[in-house]
Scaffold this motif. Structure first.
Motif, PDB file in Angstrom:
ATOM      1  N   ILE A  44      42.421  41.053  36.521  1.00  0.00           N
ATOM      2  CA  ILE A  44      42.962  40.157  37.558  1.00  0.00           C
ATOM      3  C   ILE A  44      44.220  40.797  38.149  1.00  0.00           C
ATOM      4  CG2 ILE A  44      44.120  37.927  37.973  1.00  0.00           C
ATOM      5  CD1 ILE A  44      42.305  36.742  35.756  1.00  0.00           C
ATOM      6  N   ARG A  45      45.108  41.242  37.284  1.00  0.00           N
ATOM      7  CA  ARG A  45      46.373  41.819  37.751  1.00  0.00           C
ATOM      8  C   ARG A  45      46.146  43.058  38.612  1.00  0.00           C
ATOM      9  NH1 ARG A  45      50.364  41.786  32.494  1.00  0.00           N
ATOM     10  NH2 ARG A  45      51.069  39.645  32.678  1.00  0.00           N
ATOM     11  N   LYS A  46      45.155  43.851  38.233  1.00  0.00           N
ATOM     12  CA  LYS A  46      44.896  45.101  38.953  1.00  0.00           C
ATOM     13  C   LYS A  46      43.987  44.898  40.169  1.00  0.00           C
ATOM     14  CE  LYS A  46      46.998  48.459  36.917  1.00  0.00           C
ATOM     15  NZ  LYS A  46      47.363  49.830  37.293  1.00  0.00           N
ATOM     16  N   GLY A  47      43.422  43.680  40.279  1.00  0.00           N
ATOM     17  CA  GLY A  47      42.506  43.399  41.383  1.00  0.00           C
ATOM     18  C   GLY A  47      41.206  44.174  41.260  1.00  0.00           C
ATOM     19  N   ILE A  48      40.806  44.434  40.003  1.00  0.00           N
ATOM     20  CA  ILE A  48      39.585  45.221  39.767  1.00  0.00           C
ATOM     21  C   ILE A  48      38.400  44.278  39.565  1.00  0.00           C
ATOM     22  CG2 ILE A  48      38.460  46.641  37.986  1.00  0.00           C
ATOM     23  CD1 ILE A  48      41.248  47.954  37.677  1.00  0.00           C
ATOM     24  N   SER A  49      37.261  44.620  40.151  1.00  0.00           N
ATOM     25  CA  SER A  49      36.063  43.798  39.977  1.00  0.00           C
ATOM     26  C   SER A  49      35.688  43.802  38.490  1.00  0.00           C
ATOM     27  CB  SER A  49      34.941  44.390  40.830  1.00  0.00           C
ATOM     28  OG  SER A  49      33.710  44.068  40.259  1.00  0.00           O
ATOM     29  N   TYR A  50      35.319  42.625  37.972  1.00  0.00           N
ATOM     30  CA  TYR A  50      35.040  42.520  36.539  1.00  0.00           C
ATOM     31  C   TYR A  50      33.935  43.480  36.090  1.00  0.00           C
ATOM     32  CZ  TYR A  50      37.809  38.326  37.250  1.00  0.00           C
ATOM     33  OH  TYR A  50      38.808  37.459  37.600  1.00  0.00           O
ATOM     34  N   ASP A  52      33.555  46.354  36.969  1.00  0.00           N
ATOM     35  CA  ASP A  52      34.109  47.703  36.813  1.00  0.00           C
ATOM     36  C   ASP A  52      35.118  47.783  35.680  1.00  0.00           C
ATOM     37  OD1 ASP A  52      32.617  48.534  38.953  1.00  0.00           O
ATOM     38  OD2 ASP A  52      34.216  48.146  40.420  1.00  0.00           O
ATOM     39  N   ALA A  53      35.121  46.785  34.797  1.00  0.00           N
ATOM     40  CA  ALA A  53      36.125  46.740  33.729  1.00  0.00           C
ATOM     41  C   ALA A  53      36.133  48.030  32.898  1.00  0.00           C
ATOM     42  CB  ALA A  53      35.883  45.525  32.829  1.00  0.00           C
ATOM     43  N   GLU A  54      34.964  48.683  32.815  1.00  0.00           N
ATOM     44  CA  GLU A  54      34.891  49.918  32.019  1.00  0.00           C
ATOM     45  C   GLU A  54      35.909  50.952  32.499  1.00  0.00           C
ATOM     46  OE1 GLU A  54      30.997  51.675  31.811  1.00  0.00           O
ATOM     47  OE2 GLU A  54      31.706  53.316  30.540  1.00  0.00           O
ATOM     48  N   SER A  55      36.140  50.982  33.817  1.00  0.00           N
ATOM     49  CA  SER A  55      37.005  52.025  34.383  1.00  0.00           C
ATOM     50  C   SER A  55      38.470  51.887  33.957  1.00  0.00           C
ATOM     51  CB  SER A  55      36.901  52.026  35.911  1.00  0.00           C
ATOM     52  OG  SER A  55      37.436  50.810  36.406  1.00  0.00           O
ATOM     53  N   VAL A  56      38.873  50.715  33.466  1.00  0.00           N
ATOM     54  CA  VAL A  56      40.287  50.550  33.083  1.00  0.00           C
ATOM     55  C   VAL A  56      40.531  50.717  31.574  1.00  0.00           C
ATOM     56  CG1 VAL A  56      40.754  48.988  35.022  1.00  0.00           C
ATOM     57  CG2 VAL A  56      40.198  48.018  32.772  1.00  0.00           C
ATOM     58  N   LEU A  57      39.435  50.835  30.806  1.00  0.00           N
ATOM     59  CA  LEU A  57      39.603  50.834  29.347  1.00  0.00           C
ATOM     60  C   LEU A  57      40.480  51.983  28.841  1.00  0.00           C
ATOM     61  CD1 LEU A  57      36.009  49.761  28.265  1.00  0.00           C
ATOM     62  CD2 LEU A  57      38.081  48.353  28.377  1.00  0.00           C
ATOM     63  N   SER A  58      40.417  53.120  29.535  1.00  0.00           N
ATOM     64  CA  SER A  58      41.193  54.274  29.055  1.00  0.00           C
ATOM     65  C   SER A  58      42.685  54.096  29.311  1.00  0.00           C
ATOM     66  CB  SER A  58      40.702  55.553  29.725  1.00  0.00           C
ATOM     67  OG  SER A  58      40.839  55.412  31.118  1.00  0.00           O
ATOM     68  N   GLU A  59      43.044  53.189  30.217  1.00  0.00           N
ATOM     69  CA  GLU A  59      44.470  53.032  30.531  1.00  0.00           C
ATOM     70  C   GLU A  59      45.110  51.826  29.850  1.00  0.00           C
ATOM     71  OE1 GLU A  59      44.633  51.012  34.885  1.00  0.00           O
ATOM     72  OE2 GLU A  59      43.241  52.701  34.719  1.00  0.00           O
ATOM     73  N   GLU A  88      41.368  30.610  35.087  1.00  0.00           N
ATOM     74  CA  GLU A  88      41.043  31.855  35.805  1.00  0.00           C
ATOM     75  C   GLU A  88      40.748  32.975  34.794  1.00  0.00           C
ATOM     76  OE1 GLU A  88      44.267  33.569  37.995  1.00  0.00           O
ATOM     77  OE2 GLU A  88      42.937  34.758  39.287  1.00  0.00           O
ATOM     78  N   VAL A  89      41.580  33.054  33.763  1.00  0.00           N
ATOM     79  CA  VAL A  89      41.365  34.092  32.744  1.00  0.00           C
ATOM     80  C   VAL A  89      40.099  33.786  31.924  1.00  0.00           C
ATOM     81  CG1 VAL A  89      42.335  35.263  30.719  1.00  0.00           C
ATOM     82  CG2 VAL A  89      43.813  34.745  32.653  1.00  0.00           C
ATOM     83  N   SER A  90      39.784  32.498  31.711  1.00  0.00           N
ATOM     84  CA  SER A  90      38.544  32.151  30.992  1.00  0.00           C
ATOM     85  C   SER A  90      37.333  32.732  31.707  1.00  0.00           C
ATOM     86  CB  SER A  90      38.344  30.630  30.921  1.00  0.00           C
ATOM     87  OG  SER A  90      39.373  30.016  30.215  1.00  0.00           O
ATOM     88  N   MET A  91      37.305  32.551  33.025  1.00  0.00           N
ATOM     89  CA  MET A  91      36.160  33.037  33.801  1.00  0.00           C
ATOM     90  C   MET A  91      36.136  34.570  33.798  1.00  0.00           C
ATOM     91  SD  MET A  91      34.693  30.364  34.240  1.00  0.00           S
ATOM     92  CE  MET A  91      33.445  29.815  35.298  1.00  0.00           C
ATOM     93  N   ALA A  92      37.311  35.182  33.899  1.00  0.00           N
ATOM     94  CA  ALA A  92      37.406  36.647  33.885  1.00  0.00           C
ATOM     95  C   ALA A  92      36.919  37.192  32.542  1.00  0.00           C
ATOM     96  CB  ALA A  92      38.844  37.082  34.139  1.00  0.00           C
ATOM     97  N   ALA A  93      37.310  36.516  31.450  1.00  0.00           N
ATOM     98  CA  ALA A  93      36.910  36.958  30.110  1.00  0.00           C
ATOM     99  C   ALA A  93      35.396  36.885  29.960  1.00  0.00           C
ATOM    100  CB  ALA A  93      37.582  36.086  29.055  1.00  0.00           C
TER     101      ALA A  93
END
Ligand code: DC
Length: 219
Positions: A44-50, A52-59, A88-93
């Motif tokens: 949510i903070r990064k504005g990344i599509s859920y 694509d969550a894989e792309s943020v795991l390394s950071e 909002e975080v419930s839905m994101a999770a």
């Protein structure tokens, strides 16, 4: 080590019931949903599509700690324990938890806790995937209407007024997402004892779980 796996849909009372059981037995309580919530918050903070969550795991760095006996979540060193409790975080999770790489990323953290402690771990796939050898496996559920009603009451206690029909719709959406995803869908394992809390008081549910633990572990 003794592991108690508690799976079930959102709002069945898993966290409050498991926390009470943990206290009585002297086990640590692990809320695994908080791990998925923390990754959801980051997206949510990064504005990344859920998706694509894989792309943020390394950071990212997600840490689960215990402070005064309570679980706390850290995201890159920041305490996000209360920030991850919004709708909002419930839905994101729920959305990021459908990404296989996210589930794989969190697997070792969960298993490691159970290797080192007696745990009561709550989630969706604890009995089926995370701790398939758990001595005690429980599937805790309640009707969607009952879960929505409890959620509305819980929010009202915090001064947040939510419409029952809206909450019910969110409960149904999350149930659908969690039980229809391809990886680790929400379902009772074959060995799970199913406990329906719709008609039970909080104390009744705690007693039922303590009885199952005693039956399975002799303690
Ligand atoms: O338990 P919770 O509502 O905090 O969980 C948030 C979301 O995370 C939920 O919609 C499903 C997902 N989840 C999961 O897929 N596997 C788990 N072990 C725990 C939670």
């Amino acid at each position: 080590m003794i592991a108690v796996a508690i799976d079930g849909p959102a709002g069945a009372g898993k966290s409050s019931i498991a926390r009470a059981v943990a206290k009585k037995k002297g086990y640590i309580y692990v809320d695994t949903g908080a791990l998925y919530r923390t990754i959801g918050l980051y997206c949510i903070r990064k504005g990344i599509s859920y998706n694509d969550a894989e792309s943020v795991l390394s950071e990212i760095k997600v840490e689960l700690k215990y402070e005064n006996g309570e679980q706390a979540m850290y995201l890159l060193g920041e305490n996000v324990t209360s920030l991850i409790r919004t709708e909002e975080v419930s839905m994101a999770a729920s959305a990021v938890s459908a990404v296989p790489a996210v589930r794989a990323f969190l697997l070792e953290t969960q298993r490691d806790l159970a290797r080192k402690n007696n745990v009561i771990m709550d989630g969706r796939d604890i009995a089926t995937v995370v701790l398939p050898d758990a001595k005690v496996k429980i599937f805790l559920t309640a009707s969607p209407e009952c879960r929505a009603k409890r959620r509305v009451t819980q929010l009202a206690e915090k001064g947040i007024i939510e419409d029952y029909n809206k909450v019910l719709e969110e409960v149904n959406t999350r149930d659908y997402n969690d039980s229809h995803r391809a990886v680790a869908p929400l379902k009772p394992s074959e060995e799970s004892v199913v406990i329906d809390t719709t008609e039970d008081s909080f104390e009744d549910s705690v007693e039922k779980i303590l009885a199952v633990i005693e039956e399975k572990t002799g303690e």
